[in-house]
Design an enzyme around this catalytic site. Structure first.
Site, PDB file in Angstrom:
ATOM      1  N   PRO A  97       3.518   9.120 -22.252  1.00  0.00           N
ATOM      2  CA  PRO A  97       3.246   8.276 -21.366  1.00  0.00           C
ATOM      3  C   PRO A  97       2.107   7.164 -21.933  1.00  0.00           C
ATOM      4  CG  PRO A  97       3.486  10.150 -20.061  1.00  0.00           C
ATOM      5  CD  PRO A  97       3.312  10.528 -21.547  1.00  0.00           C
ATOM      6  N   GLU A 124       1.120  20.586 -21.446  1.00  0.00           N
ATOM      7  CA  GLU A 124       0.273  19.281 -20.736  1.00  0.00           C
ATOM      8  C   GLU A 124       0.222  18.521 -21.833  1.00  0.00           C
ATOM      9  OE1 GLU A 124       0.671  20.989 -17.695  1.00  0.00           O
ATOM     10  OE2 GLU A 124      -0.110  18.936 -17.571  1.00  0.00           O
ATOM     11  N   ARG A 162      22.608   3.260 -32.460  1.00  0.00           N
ATOM     12  CA  ARG A 162      23.341   2.303 -32.244  1.00  0.00           C
ATOM     13  C   ARG A 162      22.988   0.996 -33.211  1.00  0.00           C
ATOM     14  NH1 ARG A 162      25.806   2.071 -27.498  1.00  0.00           N
ATOM     15  NH2 ARG A 162      25.866  -0.207 -27.127  1.00  0.00           N
ATOM     16  N   ASP A 177      25.900 -10.956 -30.521  1.00  0.00           N
ATOM     17  CA  ASP A 177      26.285 -12.285 -30.307  1.00  0.00           C
ATOM     18  C   ASP A 177      24.848 -13.003 -29.726  1.00  0.00           C
ATOM     19  OD1 ASP A 177      29.430 -12.531 -29.066  1.00  0.00           O
ATOM     20  OD2 ASP A 177      28.568 -12.194 -31.147  1.00  0.00           O
TER      21      ASP A 177
END
Ligand SMILES: NC(=O)c1ccc(NC2CCCC2)nc1
Length: 254
Positions: A97, A124, A162, A177
């Site tokens: 995070p 942790e 991808r 596009d």
């Protein structure tokens, strides 16, 4: 694209190596994911991989020596890969995070490295000196805390896969596009033409490709304006996009 993973639960990565678009990419040799488990470097009888935090406090941290050994091996293997297919350096990524927030621009940047090592923390977290010494970049998939870095690492694997040429085939052009980059997606419809009295927008049934493209672009612009207006702040719209968005706003002025 080669991805090395450092994780105490390598079997979790079956989720990307054995299913769907990413599974097929691995099968076709367009992407390779290898795992290194810090537990394999544990020398003590209990094969411990966690250690107590200095200063006390709840929970444990990943043990430094086993983690560093696994990262070093993964990095070395990545450098071998890089040596073969190109001189792209290996980048070692830690998911937490505290990292840079991942967005599609960040995915493009990470995919450009072509040789990645993803370090998935548990407990942790990891010793700050391991971040300073062995980690090149720290990334976060969002502002929430998870029990391990494996799911964020798999999110990253999927997103970068991808962008690997050949993985998406024809669909890639659709995604790239002019309007899809940076905008929310337009609504999609499939059979039947009517669901509980709700019909498919007529334009999509008419087969007029130019009209369909403009309708989809207008919907993408409009939805972005409605749901994520801040995304539009960073975009420069061309004449057609500006006109379509203005039409959408006029039609939806509340
Ligand atoms: N938002 C994230 O990308 C993210 C990454 C890792 C994590 N947990 C890990 C980190 C150290 C031990 C568990 N939680 C959240």
């Amino acid at each position: 694209m080669w991805i090395g993973v450092v994780s105490l639960f390598p079997e979790m990565f079956d989720a990307v190596t054995r299913y769907g678009v990413t599974g097929r990419a691995v099968e076709r040799g367009l992407m390779r994911i290898d795992c290194w488990n810090p537990r394999d470097y544990a020398l003590d009888r209990h094969r411990s991989v966690d250690d107590r935090p200095y200063g006390g406090g709840p929970g444990m941290l990943m043990k430094v020596d086993t983690l560093r050994s696994a990262i070093a091996e993964a990095r070395r293997h990545g450098e071998e890969q890089a040596g073969q297919d190109d001189d792209a350096p290996v980048r070692v990524i830690y998911l937490s995070p505290q990292g840079r927030k991942l967005d599609q621009e960040g995915v493009r940047q990470l995919a450009s490295y072509r040789n990645l090592v993803l370090v998935a923390g548990r407990y942790e977290g990891i010793d700050e000196r391991v971040i300073d010494l062995d980690i090149d970049e720290e990334w976060s998939i969002g502002d929430y805390v998870l029990s391990g870095g494996e799911l964020p690492a798999m999110v990253l694997c999927d997103a970068v896969a991808r962008l690997v040429p050949g993985v998406l085939g024809h669909q890639a052009s659709a995604e790239e596009d002019s309007f899809s980059a940076g905008l929310l997606d337009c609504p999609h419809y499939t059979r039947p033409e009517e669901v509980d009295g709700q019909r498919v927008p007529e334009v999509l049934l008419g087969g007029h490709h130019g009209e369909i493209r403009r309708w989809r672009l207008k919907q993408s612009l409009g939805r972005t304006w409605q749901r994520r207006p801040e995304l539009l702040q960073e975009m420069i719209l061309d004449r057609e996009q500006r006109q379509l968005l203005d039409e959408f706003i006029d039609e939806h002025a509340s």
